[in-house]
Design an enzyme around this catalytic site. Structure first.
Site, PDB file in Angstrom:
ATOM      1  N   PRO A   2       0.841  -1.206   0.000  1.00 35.60           N
ATOM      2  CG  PRO A   2      -0.581  -1.492   1.804  1.00 35.60           C
ATOM      3  CD  PRO A   2       0.702  -1.981   1.222  1.00 35.60           C
ATOM      4  CD  GLU A   3       3.364   2.529  -4.285  1.00 38.74           C
ATOM      5  OE1 GLU A   3       3.508   3.655  -4.774  1.00 38.74           O
ATOM      6  OE2 GLU A   3       3.662   1.484  -4.894  1.00 38.74           O
TER       7      GLU A   3
END
Ligand SMILES: [Zn+2]
Length: 269
Positions: A2-3
């Site tokens: 997850p960014e």
């Protein structure tokens, strides 16, 4: 992993829980507890004043408490809400927060690279973290300073959380494609026009992904445990050998600084 857009998507889907009171927490796997500046149980009975984000981290602020809960999802973590009358079904559930609004917040992570930090000093915790790319503080002038004289590949510079917060492999590749810049170019070789394009491309790609509720390959789910939609809009990431959506040449993948990078040799210079 997850960014920024995925963590921001989770944050937005959890906002309905602001003002809910934390009743108790179950820590089912102690390895996810990364730091305890205070006894986590001291947050019981406190209401969630604000759910914020810094880089790839979620921050829970509590009313009338100097204690904060910080969450990082590592490579594969999920953080989502489940109504109390619904069973917890997933494997690898490591922490459950019970709220007085009838919901539970579930931290699930098969690989346990992420975790929970109970900290008092948020500023200290984030003191080494770079600027937020969607804020006004990030602009062509700042990016020009960050790249100036740097021999490191521009792709790797974008991944450095101490310079710019929240960009990972997906959005570095996508932003460089949008800006027409090859990922292995030395950062300091970018012209001022390229810096301008890259600065705009970073903001555009991140904002568009947030609008599409993030990118799901395998693991990412939002705060409702639902997949994102930006994977259908990716130009280069995960598209090795597929035709470039602009020019038709096959997308290339190679390793830069140990990370796989995707780009179009025809569109990027
Ligand atoms: Zn192309």
């Amino acid at each position: 992993m997850p960014e920024l857009p995925e963590v921001e998507t989770i944050r937005r889907s959890l906002l309905a829980n602001e003002n809910a009171v934390l009743l108790k927490m179950e820590i089912l796997h102690p390895a996810v507890l990364r730091r305890q500046d205070f006894e986590p149980a001291s947050l019981y009975g406190k209401s969630i004043a604000r759910i914020a984000r810094r880089g790839k981290f979620l921050i829970f602020y509590f009313a009338q408490s100097s204690g904060h809960l910080i969450i990082h999802l590592g490579m594969s973590g999920r953080f989502y809400m489940v109504d109390k009358d619904q069973p917890l079904t997933g494997k690898h559930i490591h922490a459950v927060l019970h709220l007085d609004n009838g919901r539970r917040l579930v931290y699930q992570d098969a690989r346990r690279f992420g975790g929970l930090w109970f900290i008092t000093d948020v500023e200290e915790f984030f003191s080494c973290m770079g600027c937020e790319p969607l804020e006004d503080e990030f602009n062509p002038e700042l990016l020009a300073k960050l790249v100036q004289g740097r021999k490191v590949a521009i792709k790797n510079l974008l991944l450095n959380q101490n310079l710019i917060a929240g960009i990972g492999n997906i959005y570095a590749d996508e932003a460089l494609f949008a800006a027409g810049i090859l990922p292995h170019r030395p950062a300091g070789s970018l012209t001022s026009e390229e810096v301008q394009r890259l600065s705009q491309a970073i903001k555009k790609v991140l904002a568009e992904s947030i609008r599409q509720r993030g990118t799901t390959f395998r693991d990412f789910r939002d705060g409702y445990n639902q997949s994102g939609g930006f994977q259908n809009h990716l130009q280069v990431y995960g598209r090795c050998h597929e035709p470039c959506r602009v020019c038709g040449h096959p997308i290339v993948r190679d390793r830069i600084g140990g990370r796989s990078s995707h780009y179009c040799e025809h569109c990027q210079h």
